[in-house]
Motif scaffolding. Structure first.
Motif: not given
Length: 361
Positions: A55-56, A115-120, A270-272
């Motif tokens: 994410t960084y 950022r968009a990927l992690v939100i998904k 859900k996502f750990g």
């Protein structure tokens, strides 16, 4: 300029640029929130079968350091970053993460909106995905991803565990065992400061472990599902047999297998939790911890099992550690050895040493 694509099972496609090894990769797409520690994460066997998203936004700026390996190779199937550093600091020799991935034959993709990927992922839960440069094959790939079993349905622990018993003499008074589900070198490092260590394959029977005269057993981190049939048939039975004989300290997957072995249940999150900034409440204090897991203990399943959840994640209330009410057994879902991350909870190794010494009397 060459293009690369991160394809998800829900049909989403993220376009970016390739780096690292030129190849395709398929796995479970997960994210880590650490600002640093990319080398430790890539070489952590717990990431076996997964495509790692950092994410960084800038990864690789301090290069690659031989001291930071947590195993002999990269275990992630692919790496996803917003940007990777092409000219890292020369402090550690200036080796780039691009060269590191190429040497380990692992593909990467950069330039996408992480950022968009992690939100998904946070919204939909962990998704299966693939890295590919074949634009024409994307539709076929999406269909394959939907049919593909999750990596955790395989016995990933078998892939990363040692194949034979290994003994390490550090000149200490006591020897403890390390049941290897994919242990990080940081764990062996912290044990070596206190004990001689005998490392056992994950499916070693309890009688073999006891025949080696260890005074306690540490159950390591590792990948996959703690309730996998192969784990239930071998490892969980071993832990159950050992529970009344020697002290037990479980870390990460070791925490989950301890729960399963003593009658509890686990579930897939859900996502750990992955990163080095997870807050855990323990004995009236909040500790910042390093974590990497996608499964958790079901606290309600511990009722009547003589196990209590004595550590809780501040963010979501999940179980972060347990202790037995009658036996010298305790666990942590997080990584007290850090590697990477804070050292706040390294005292757990001292607690294990105390339990082993008391059992030796």
């Amino acid at each position: 300029m060459a293009k690369s694509y991160l394809v998800l099972e829900d049909g989403s496609v993220f376009e970016g640029e390739p780096f690292g090894y030129k190849a395709s990769a398929v796995g479970e797409v997960v994210f880590s929130t650490g600002m640093a520690g990319y080398q430790e994460s890539l070489t952590d066997p717990s990431f076996r079968g997964q495509i790692l998203v950092m994410t960084y936004p800038l990864i690789g700026n301090y290069g690659i350091n031989d001291d930071y390996y947590q195993s002999d190779c990269v275990h992630t199937r692919g790496l996803v970053v917003r940007e990777y550093c092409k000219e890292p600091s020369p402090m550690y020799g200036g080796r780039t993460i691009d060269d590191f991935l190429k040497a380990n034959k692992v593909p990467g993709i950069c330039g996408i909106d992480t950022r968009a990927l992690v939100i998904k992922i946070r919204t939909m839960g962990t998704l299966k995905g693939a890295i590919t440069e074949d634009k024409d094959g994307i539709e076929r790939l999406i269909k394959e991803l939907k049919r593909m079993p999750a990596p955790s349905e395989s016995n990933l622990v078998e892939e990363v565990s040692v194949k034979k018993i290994e003994k390490y003499n550090y000149g200490k008074e006591l020897c403890v065992g390390l049941l290897d589900f994919g242990e990080k070198r940081g764990i062996l490092r912290d044990l070596s400061h206190r004990f001689n260590v005998t490392v056992f394959p994950y499916d070693t029977p309890a009688d073999v472990i006891m025949d080696n005269k260890v005074k306690g057993i540490l159950l390591s981190n590792g990948p996959g599902d703690p309730s996998h049939p192969a784990i239930l048939k071998t490892t969980a039975r071993t832990v159950s047999d050992l529970s009344t004989q020697i002290p037990i300290f479980g870390i990460c997957l070791g925490n989950q297998i301890t729960g399963v072995a003593l009658g509890g249940k686990t579930y897939k999150m859900k996502f750990g939790h992955r990163g080095s900034n997870q807050p855990v409440k323990y004995e009236g204090r909040v500790f910042i911890t390093s974590q990497n897991h996608g499964f958790a203990i079901d606290e309600s399943s511990l009722e009547g099992k003589d196990l209590i959840a004595n550590q809780i994640n501040v963010n979501d209330g999940t179980v972060e550690g347990m202790e037995h009410t009658k036996l010298p057994i305790f666990t942590s879902q997080y990584h007290p050895e850090a590697s990477p991350g804070p050292w706040d909870t390294s005292f757990l190794f001292d607690n294990f040493a105390k339990a082993a010494r008391e059992a030796h009397r």
